[in-house]
Write an enzyme that holds these catalytic residues in place. Structure first.
Site, PDB file in Angstrom:
ATOM      1  N   SER A 117      32.288  46.591  42.207  1.00  0.00           N
ATOM      2  CA  SER A 117      33.091  47.248  43.238  1.00  0.00           C
ATOM      3  C   SER A 117      33.870  46.245  44.082  1.00  0.00           C
ATOM      4  O   SER A 117      34.688  45.490  43.580  1.00  0.00           O
ATOM      5  CB  SER A 117      32.181  48.130  44.098  1.00  0.00           C
ATOM      6  OG  SER A 117      32.906  48.941  44.973  1.00  0.00           O
ATOM      7  N   ASP A 140      36.901  48.464  41.747  1.00  0.00           N
ATOM      8  CA  ASP A 140      36.747  49.425  40.659  1.00  0.00           C
ATOM      9  C   ASP A 140      37.504  50.725  40.916  1.00  0.00           C
ATOM     10  O   ASP A 140      37.435  51.646  40.099  1.00  0.00           O
ATOM     11  CB  ASP A 140      35.270  49.708  40.380  1.00  0.00           C
ATOM     12  CG  ASP A 140      34.567  50.462  41.498  1.00  0.00           C
ATOM     13  OD1 ASP A 140      34.985  50.317  42.665  1.00  0.00           O
ATOM     14  OD2 ASP A 140      33.594  51.186  41.215  1.00  0.00           O
ATOM     15  N   ASP A 151      39.694  49.239  46.072  1.00  0.00           N
ATOM     16  CA  ASP A 151      38.660  48.231  45.872  1.00  0.00           C
ATOM     17  C   ASP A 151      38.636  47.848  44.392  1.00  0.00           C
ATOM     18  O   ASP A 151      39.439  48.346  43.596  1.00  0.00           O
ATOM     19  CB  ASP A 151      37.296  48.728  46.362  1.00  0.00           C
ATOM     20  CG  ASP A 151      36.741  49.878  45.534  1.00  0.00           C
ATOM     21  OD1 ASP A 151      37.516  50.499  44.778  1.00  0.00           O
ATOM     22  OD2 ASP A 151      35.532  50.164  45.645  1.00  0.00           O
ATOM     23  N   ASP A 211      37.230  53.226  43.089  1.00  0.00           N
ATOM     24  CA  ASP A 211      36.638  54.503  43.500  1.00  0.00           C
ATOM     25  C   ASP A 211      36.808  54.774  44.992  1.00  0.00           C
ATOM     26  O   ASP A 211      36.407  55.827  45.487  1.00  0.00           O
ATOM     27  CB  ASP A 211      35.166  54.593  43.092  1.00  0.00           C
ATOM     28  CG  ASP A 211      34.259  53.595  43.799  1.00  0.00           C
ATOM     29  OD1 ASP A 211      34.778  52.692  44.480  1.00  0.00           O
ATOM     30  OD2 ASP A 211      33.023  53.704  43.638  1.00  0.00           O
TER      31      ASP A 211
END
Length: 451
Positions: free
Chosen positions: A104, A245, A243, A247
């Site tokens: 992340s 990743d 961010d 999400d």
């Protein structure tokens, strides 16, 4: 629930360390297949995997795939794909499980493994516990001989995700809009710009040249100054920083000012209600969101319900209740009509649509939300007796909750990872917040031994 390998959102830690390494990834692959057979009744489990742009991602993928193959499972490789794309691919395929290899917003030296069920939702506590226990039980024999395990190309699913996001909106709806994107040199680096351009926007992108080591390095949602510097060189209608990743996101208004997660949720909720797309006139959020969000939405006839921190808790409650919108102050937003996990790209496109349809500036829209004054403390303690066993503290909490009513709230809890007690007070006025915190601190000092 105490787990050995899983933290708050899957397995995560420095790559090559005790928490995450190739051996653990190999065993996680084996465990996933065994659990899928035993609990999900899949004779030959199919598992979808995507990853962010960290250099260690390919090594962990190879090890994980080796474990899957060793147990007779099948693996679909999405390549570099945002976490919400992995969840989407699980839902749109015959996969019984999926995982995203990512850490992340953490630095490039870290990595992790986030699991999803075949429905695209993060695993239930019981499934997570089963995976955690199985990782501890399976052998790592064979990890040293993994070379090029068999994987099916999943790039078509990745492309399908992008098309599905675009299909949510009228053709060319963002024509005439100039949008700034910070892709964090992460998993959104290709998909996000392509989607916004397909929707008609003029897009200026930074941090879209990953090299395996520069993910989140001074860019992305943790570094608003990066996109603000871009604003200093030109004018934009909106800006979004993702961010690593993808999400979650941070929104920027036309002046380059970051917008709070609560303000974003308020705007999305009000617009959904206006369109008749907010079941129960209810937003799902977490205990971390500022009470100003509740107050702002109450004036619009919208209720809030709160869960523990984490978009997995939000998604679970949404599925149980039929509510269609949820999110937290960190920038995770769950748009139920599209997904059952946080999706920064969908949230960004939804806000862009609202700005376009209403012909207003972002700053005007988010003005509906005003945060309540807040005080917080984290105090180290000698021990952690149950709060209800602390007579002065529990009495103080009861007293303050009655006094504050709907005009404030308290959050008193022990840290799950440190010998600390965390105190949070929100109130309508600065004075009330400070006085309430002073009373809480005095009660804590009576009942607990501070270090």
């Amino acid at each position: 629930m105490s787990l050995r390998y899983f933290g708050t959102d899957g397995i995560r830690g420095p790559y090559g360390g005790d928490v995450l390494n190739d051996e653990i990834a190999f065993r996680a692959g084996k465990a996933a297949v065994r659990v899928a057979r035993e609990r999900l009744y899949a004779p030959v489990p199919n598992i979808v995997v995507g990853r962010d742009t960290r250099a260690s991602g390919e090594k962990l993928l190879r090890a994980f795939a080796g474990g899957v193959a060793a147990e007779g499972g099948m693996l679909v490789d999405l390549g570099v794909a945002p976490t919400p794309c992995v969840a989407f691919a699980a839902r749109m395929s015959d996969a019984v499980l999926a995982c995203s290899i990512t850490a992340s917003h953490n630095p490039a030296c870290d990595n992790g493994i986030k699991f999803f069920e075949g429905s695209g939702v993060k695993p239930s506590e019981s499934l997570e516990k089963a995976l955690d226990e199985m990782i501890g039980q399976v052998s790592s024999e064979g990890v040293d001989t993994v070379k090029e395990p068999r994987m099916t190309d999943g790039s078509a699913l990745r492309a399908e995700y992008a098309r599905a996001v675009v299909a949510m909106f009228p053709e060319g709806i963002l024509g005439g809009k100039r949008i700034a994107l910070d892709c964090a040199n992460g998993a959104m680096y290709e998909i996000a710009p392509a989607v916004f351009r397909e929707l008609g926007a003029e897009v200026v992108v930074l941090a879209n040249e990953p090299d395996g080591e520069n993910i989140n390095a001074g860019v992305g949602s943790e570094h608003p100054e990066s996109l603000q510097e871009l604003y200093s060189e030109g004018e934009y209608d909106l800006g979004f920083a993702f961010d690593g990743d993808g999400d979650r996101l941070v929104v920027f208004d036309e002046a380059g000012k970051p917008v709070s997660g609560e303000a974003l949720l308020a705007v999305l909720s009000i617009y959904a209600k206006e369109r008749g797309e907010l079941p129960g006139d209810t937003l799902v959020t977490t205990v971390q969101s500022n009470l100003g969000l509740d107050a702002a939405l109450r004036e619009q006839g919208i209720k809030t319900v709160r869960t523990d921190v984490g978009d997995k808790h939000i998604a679970r409650l949404m599925l149980q209740t039929g509510f269609s919108l949820g999110g937290e102050e960190s920038g995770h937003v769950v748009i139920g009509k599209f997904a059952v996990t946080g999706d920064g790209l969908v949230a960004a496109a939804c806000l862009s649509e609202i700005v376009t349809r209403k012909v207003v500036k972002v700053a005007e829209l988010v003005g509906v939300y005003a945060p309540f004054p807040q005080r917080s403390k984290a105090l180290r303690v000698e021990s952690k007796p149950a709060i209800e066993e602390c007579s002065s503290l529990s009495a103080c909490i009861e007293k303050l909750e009655k006094e504050l009513g709907e005009d404030g709230r308290l959050l008193v809890r022990y840290s799950g990872t440190e010998p600390k007690i965390r105190l949070l007070v929100e109130a309508r006025t600065e004075e009330s917040a400070q006085l309430s915190m002073d009373e809480l601190l005095a009660a804590v000092e009576k009942d607990l031994q501070l270090v």
